[in-house]
Scaffold this active site. Structure first.
Site, mmCIF file in Angstrom:
data_model
loop_
_atom_site.group_PDB
_atom_site.id
_atom_site.type_symbol
_atom_site.label_atom_id
_atom_site.label_comp_id
_atom_site.label_asym_id
_atom_site.label_seq_id
_atom_site.Cartn_x
_atom_site.Cartn_y
_atom_site.Cartn_z
ATOM 1 N N SER A 25 0.912 -1.380 0.015
ATOM 2 C CA SER A 25 -0.020 -0.095 0.137
ATOM 3 C C SER A 25 0.760 1.136 -0.061
ATOM 4 O O SER A 25 2.121 1.118 0.447
ATOM 5 C CB SER A 25 -0.976 0.132 1.360
ATOM 6 O OG SER A 25 -1.602 1.107 1.220
ATOM 7 N N TYR B 108 -1.161 0.079 10.590
ATOM 8 C CA TYR B 108 -1.435 -0.512 9.204
ATOM 9 C C TYR B 108 -0.253 -0.213 8.298
ATOM 10 O O TYR B 108 0.439 -0.912 7.691
ATOM 11 C CB TYR B 108 -2.661 0.014 8.632
ATOM 12 C CG TYR B 108 -2.907 -0.489 7.379
ATOM 13 C CD1 TYR B 108 -3.449 -1.609 6.915
ATOM 14 C CD2 TYR B 108 -2.986 0.644 6.218
ATOM 15 C CE1 TYR B 108 -3.674 -2.063 5.518
ATOM 16 C CE2 TYR B 108 -3.043 0.214 4.864
ATOM 17 C CZ TYR B 108 -3.362 -0.965 4.446
ATOM 18 O OH TYR B 108 -3.777 -1.433 3.365
ATOM 19 N N LYS C 98 2.556 -2.316 5.961
ATOM 20 C CA LYS C 98 2.743 -2.121 4.498
ATOM 21 C C LYS C 98 4.185 -1.762 4.175
ATOM 22 O O LYS C 98 4.674 -2.311 2.965
ATOM 23 C CB LYS C 98 1.637 -1.433 4.174
ATOM 24 C CG LYS C 98 0.330 -1.886 3.941
ATOM 25 C CD LYS C 98 0.067 -3.190 3.343
ATOM 26 C CE LYS C 98 -1.222 -3.625 3.377
ATOM 27 N NZ LYS C 98 -1.689 -4.810 2.579
#
Length: 259
Positions: free
Chosen positions: A149, A162, A166
């Site tokens: 991402s 998060y 990533k």
């Protein structure tokens, strides 16, 4: 001309979103076998059954393997059942990811741990398990593709758990490219921008937030899962045969839009 004729493709988190779009695109591009991983609850069970029917109608053979990707045994089962059904694995799309949006200062430790376990640990488990198979099969080799991402390159107030997973996934694929090149295994990452999927469905219900994200892009719209499936299939194909250790940003221009 098909891009992935007769390829056996393994996709984690295949029941919806990016994983589902990839499964359908691989089938359209001539993949002969699809190993579809899904969580295994009632909702994803129904979703994968519907997807299986669509993929079969496109001419591909399918097996579906349930399980929590955060558990090491799940990856072992995915590979074992895939090889039992098809004899080999040519492509992996490591797609499973969660992002329970949370404020950093109030984030429960459990949220951090679960996000890391699913996103990073789960990616490591399935990449290693598939790479072990690819290194020993004849002919040797294959293509490993991880869905990372742009959140691994940028900051977000509610993504302090998060984004780091990533960033680590992107770096994992770079290191795997170095470690696995001698086996003919390519390892690359795709970094989506804001894609309209279940992972951010609740967040994008905020009209102001949605409009802001749309305006950040240069193409004037959010991405959809099919926008990611194309680059993924490209990386799996012989058109990308000299690409390894690469990171492809697919975000409608959001990342470069500084002003």
């Amino acid at each position: 001309m098909s891009l992935t004729p007769n390829k056996v493709v393994c996709i984690t988190g295949a029941s919806r979103g990016i994983g589902r779009a990839c499964a359908l695109e691989f089938a359209k591009q001539g993949a002969s076998g699809l190993i579809l991983h899904y969580l295994g609850d009632a909702e994803t069970e129904q979703e994968v059954q519907a997807l299986t029917a669509e993929v079969k109608a496109l001419g591909a053979h399918v097996i579906a393997v349930p399980g929590d990707i955060a558990a090491l045994e799940t990856s072992k089962q995915i590979v074992a059942r895939g090889v039992e059904a098809f004899g080999r694995i040519d492509v992996l799309v490591s797609n499973v990811g969660i992002c329970p949006f949370a404020d950093f200062l109030a984030m429960p430790l459990e949220t951090w741990e679960r996000t890391r376990q699913v996103n990073l640990d789960g990616t490591f488990y399935i990449v290693q398990a598939v790479a072990q198979q690819m290194s020993t099969q004849v002919p040797q080799g294959g293509s490993l593709i991880a869905i990372s991402s742009i959140s691994g390159l940028l900051g977000g107030a509610q993504q302090c758990h998060y984004g780091p997973t990533k960033a680590a996934i992107t770096n994992l694929m770079q290191n795997c490219a170095v470690a696995l090149g001698k086996y003919g295994i390519r390892a690359n990452a795709v970094l989506p921008g804001t894609i309209a999927t279940d992972i951010n469905k609740e967040d994008l219900k905020n009209d102001a937030k949605r409009e802001y994200m749309v305006n950040r892009t240069l193409l004037g719209r959010l991405g959809n899962p099919e926008d990611i499936a194309g680059p993924v299939v490209f990386l799996a194909s012989n058109l990308a045969r000299y690409m390894t250790g690469s990171s492809i940003i697919v975000d409608g221009g959001l990342f470069v839009n500084f002003q």
